[in-house]
Write a protein that holds these residues in place. Structure first.
Motif, PDB file in Angstrom:
ATOM      1  N   VAL A   1      -5.357   1.892  -6.953  1.00 59.11           N
ATOM      2  CA  VAL A   1      -4.145   1.089  -7.134  1.00 59.11           C
ATOM      3  C   VAL A   1      -2.999   1.988  -7.604  1.00 59.11           C
ATOM      4  N   ALA A   2      -3.312   2.992  -8.402  1.00 59.59           N
ATOM      5  CA  ALA A   2      -2.279   3.938  -8.871  1.00 59.59           C
ATOM      6  C   ALA A   2      -1.637   4.660  -7.686  1.00 59.59           C
TER       7      ALA A   2
ATOM      8  N   PHE B   1       1.092  -1.792   3.580  1.00 59.80           N
ATOM      9  CA  PHE B   1      -0.180  -1.187   3.184  1.00 59.80           C
ATOM     10  C   PHE B   1      -1.325  -1.825   3.959  1.00 59.80           C
ATOM     11  N   ALA B   2      -2.298  -0.992   4.347  1.00 62.88           N
ATOM     12  CA  ALA B   2      -3.410  -1.478   5.182  1.00 62.88           C
ATOM     13  C   ALA B   2      -4.750  -1.226   4.517  1.00 62.88           C
ATOM     14  N   GLU B   3      -5.629  -2.196   4.694  1.00 60.43           N
ATOM     15  CA  GLU B   3      -7.007  -2.086   4.219  1.00 60.43           C
ATOM     16  C   GLU B   3      -7.938  -2.477   5.364  1.00 60.43           C
ATOM     17  N   SER B   4      -9.195  -2.006   5.280  1.00 56.88           N
ATOM     18  CA  SER B   4     -10.147  -2.345   6.337  1.00 56.88           C
ATOM     19  C   SER B   4     -11.405  -3.030   5.797  1.00 56.88           C
ATOM     20  N   ARG B   5     -11.451  -3.218   4.485  1.00 58.43           N
ATOM     21  CA  ARG B   5     -12.590  -3.939   3.898  1.00 58.43           C
ATOM     22  C   ARG B   5     -12.053  -5.067   3.035  1.00 58.43           C
ATOM     23  N   VAL B   6     -12.532  -6.257   3.311  1.00 63.93           N
ATOM     24  CA  VAL B   6     -11.946  -7.453   2.692  1.00 63.93           C
ATOM     25  C   VAL B   6     -12.081  -7.428   1.174  1.00 63.93           C
ATOM     26  N   GLN B   7     -13.295  -7.182   0.673  1.00 63.86           N
ATOM     27  CA  GLN B   7     -13.519  -7.271  -0.768  1.00 63.86           C
ATOM     28  C   GLN B   7     -12.684  -6.250  -1.537  1.00 63.86           C
ATOM     29  N   GLU B   8     -12.669  -5.034  -1.034  1.00 60.03           N
ATOM     30  CA  GLU B   8     -11.882  -3.974  -1.681  1.00 60.03           C
ATOM     31  C   GLU B   8     -10.397  -4.352  -1.689  1.00 60.03           C
ATOM     32  N   ALA B   9      -9.936  -4.898  -0.581  1.00 58.50           N
ATOM     33  CA  ALA B   9      -8.526  -5.291  -0.466  1.00 58.50           C
ATOM     34  C   ALA B   9      -8.178  -6.391  -1.472  1.00 58.50           C
ATOM     35  N   LEU B  10      -9.040  -7.399  -1.580  1.00 58.47           N
ATOM     36  CA  LEU B  10      -8.756  -8.524  -2.479  1.00 58.47           C
ATOM     37  C   LEU B  10      -8.688  -8.068  -3.934  1.00 58.47           C
ATOM     38  N   GLU B  11      -9.553  -7.131  -4.292  1.00 63.15           N
ATOM     39  CA  GLU B  11      -9.528  -6.608  -5.673  1.00 63.15           C
ATOM     40  C   GLU B  11      -8.201  -5.893  -5.953  1.00 63.15           C
ATOM     41  N   LYS B  12      -7.726  -5.130  -4.989  1.00 61.04           N
ATOM     42  CA  LYS B  12      -6.442  -4.426  -5.167  1.00 61.04           C
ATOM     43  C   LYS B  12      -5.277  -5.415  -5.195  1.00 61.04           C
ATOM     44  N   GLN B  13      -5.320  -6.389  -4.302  1.00 56.74           N
ATOM     45  CA  GLN B  13      -4.238  -7.382  -4.257  1.00 56.74           C
ATOM     46  C   GLN B  13      -4.137  -8.140  -5.581  1.00 56.74           C
ATOM     47  N   GLU B  14      -5.298  -8.406  -6.174  1.00 59.81           N
ATOM     48  CA  GLU B  14      -5.344  -9.079  -7.480  1.00 59.81           C
ATOM     49  C   GLU B  14      -4.585  -8.261  -8.525  1.00 59.81           C
ATOM     50  N   GLN B  15      -4.761  -6.942  -8.472  1.00 56.34           N
ATOM     51  CA  GLN B  15      -4.099  -6.070  -9.453  1.00 56.34           C
ATOM     52  C   GLN B  15      -2.626  -5.815  -9.132  1.00 56.34           C
ATOM     53  N   LEU B  16      -2.222  -6.190  -7.927  1.00 59.67           N
ATOM     54  CA  LEU B  16      -0.843  -5.916  -7.494  1.00 59.67           C
ATOM     55  C   LEU B  16      -0.056  -7.202  -7.254  1.00 59.67           C
ATOM     56  N   GLN B  17      -0.455  -8.254  -7.968  1.00 62.14           N
ATOM     57  CA  GLN B  17       0.191  -9.557  -7.765  1.00 62.14           C
ATOM     58  C   GLN B  17       1.699  -9.526  -8.026  1.00 62.14           C
ATOM     59  N   ASP B  18       2.122  -8.643  -8.931  1.00 64.23           N
ATOM     60  CA  ASP B  18       3.553  -8.581  -9.267  1.00 64.23           C
ATOM     61  C   ASP B  18       4.377  -7.910  -8.159  1.00 64.23           C
TER      62      ASP B  18
ATOM     63  N   ALA C   1     -13.280 -14.072   8.206  1.00 62.85           N
ATOM     64  CA  ALA C   1     -12.016 -14.310   8.931  1.00 62.85           C
ATOM     65  C   ALA C   1     -11.025 -15.133   8.110  1.00 62.85           C
ATOM     66  N   LYS C   2     -11.521 -16.144   7.419  1.00 65.52           N
ATOM     67  CA  LYS C   2     -10.611 -17.016   6.650  1.00 65.52           C
ATOM     68  C   LYS C   2      -9.929 -16.229   5.526  1.00 65.52           C
ATOM     69  N   LYS C   3     -10.692 -15.384   4.864  1.00 61.89           N
ATOM     70  CA  LYS C   3     -10.128 -14.554   3.784  1.00 61.89           C
ATOM     71  C   LYS C   3      -9.050 -13.607   4.335  1.00 61.89           C
ATOM     72  N   VAL C   4      -9.329 -13.035   5.511  1.00 62.36           N
ATOM     73  CA  VAL C   4      -8.335 -12.141   6.127  1.00 62.36           C
ATOM     74  C   VAL C   4      -7.073 -12.929   6.459  1.00 62.36           C
ATOM     75  N   LEU C   5      -7.263 -14.080   7.054  1.00 64.08           N
ATOM     76  CA  LEU C   5      -6.118 -14.923   7.439  1.00 64.08           C
ATOM     77  C   LEU C   5      -5.251 -15.276   6.229  1.00 64.08           C
ATOM     78  N   GLU C   6      -5.906 -15.597   5.130  1.00 61.32           N
ATOM     79  CA  GLU C   6      -5.179 -16.072   3.941  1.00 61.32           C
ATOM     80  C   GLU C   6      -4.496 -14.953   3.155  1.00 61.32           C
ATOM     81  N   ASN C   7      -4.942 -13.711   3.348  1.00 57.73           N
ATOM     82  CA  ASN C   7      -4.475 -12.645   2.453  1.00 57.73           C
ATOM     83  C   ASN C   7      -3.749 -11.488   3.132  1.00 57.73           C
ATOM     84  N   PHE C   8      -3.569 -11.589   4.452  1.00 58.40           N
ATOM     85  CA  PHE C   8      -2.892 -10.508   5.175  1.00 58.40           C
ATOM     86  C   PHE C   8      -1.796 -11.068   6.071  1.00 58.40           C
ATOM     87  N   HIS C   9      -0.661 -10.366   6.106  1.00 58.33           N
ATOM     88  CA  HIS C   9       0.454 -10.788   6.954  1.00 58.33           C
ATOM     89  C   HIS C   9       0.243 -10.349   8.400  1.00 58.33           C
ATOM     90  N   TRP C  10      -0.405  -9.207   8.558  1.00 55.29           N
ATOM     91  CA  TRP C  10      -0.661  -8.637   9.881  1.00 55.29           C
ATOM     92  C   TRP C  10      -2.150  -8.384  10.050  1.00 55.29           C
TER      93      TRP C  10
END
Length: 218
Positions: free
Chosen positions: A29-30, A43-60, A77-86
């Motif tokens: 995250v740093a 910013f791009a991620e390729s693993r859902v769980q790792e991405a969600l953890e980072k997004q949680e820390q970058l909510q601001d 698929a649903k998690k990707v749809l809900e948490n990614f713009h692209w």
């Protein structure tokens, strides 16, 4: 070299209208914050769980645009749809159809790129050119996902001439589909750390860079 110095160098090489998508898989995250402070917003991620953890820390960091570039299993698929713009990695008709149905239910309409294999590559997902033409009528019928472009990943071991040729064929395919269908494929997601300048030369609108910005993965 720092992340900022790496970005300085890259930005000096590409036109200002190219969208630089920083690939942060296995990066901290740093490191993301460092690139953000430089001015990067994609910013791009390729693993859902790792991405969600980072997004949680970058909510601001509300103005980050998140891109998903990995293979999508149906159960994620649903998690990707809900948490990614692209979503760059829509690689089959079955997945596109499933995402369209999910998008209809959730009222979320992501931008997607269709992943295409211009050259045969058993290690990559995606449509062959023939399969894509075959599935086009059904892809045109989807109303809830925004099909905005093509994405390609080159096979390993190509020469510079072969890389240029493959990127050019990807662009020509997008142009042809736009002319012959209702899809408007204006985006070309192509080019990574080792070949992005060749991709830019052949019309990339988005480049996906990780190692060249952040260094080798941990």
């Amino acid at each position: 070299m720092t992340i900022a110095e790496n970005l300085d160098k890259i930005m000096g090489q590409i036109p200002s209208d190219i969208r630089l998508v920083a690939v942060t898989k296995k990066k901290s995250v740093a490191a993301i914050k460092e690139a953000y402070n430089y001015g990067i917003r994609d910013f791009a991620e390729s693993r859902v769980q790792e991405a969600l953890e980072k997004q949680e820390q970058l909510q601001d960091y509300q103005d980050i645009c998140w891109h998903f570039i990995g293979h999508i299993q149906t159960n994620k698929a649903k998690k990707v749809l809900e948490n990614f713009h692209w979503i760059h990695s829509v690689d089959s008709l079955k997945l596109a159809e499933y995402l369209d149905k999910l998008a209809a239910k959730t009222f979320i309409s992501p931008h997607v790129c269709l992943q295409v294999k211009i050259l045969p590559d058993p290690n990559k997902y995606g449509w062959t050119v023939e399969e894509l033409w075959q599935d086009l009528p059904e892809l045109e019928s989807f109303k809830h996902i925004k099909i905005d472009g093509l994405m390609t990943i080159l096979p390993l071991g190509l020469s510079q001439v072969e890389c240029l040729d493959t990127f050019e064929k990807t662009k020509k395919l997008a142009t042809k589909i736009t002319e012959k269908s209702s899809l408007q494929l204006k985006e070309l997601s192509m080019g990574m750390s080792n070949d992005y300048l060749l991709a830019v030369e052949k019309g990339a609108t988005m480049i996906r860079l990780g190692t060249i910005i952040f260094g080798e993965r941990d």
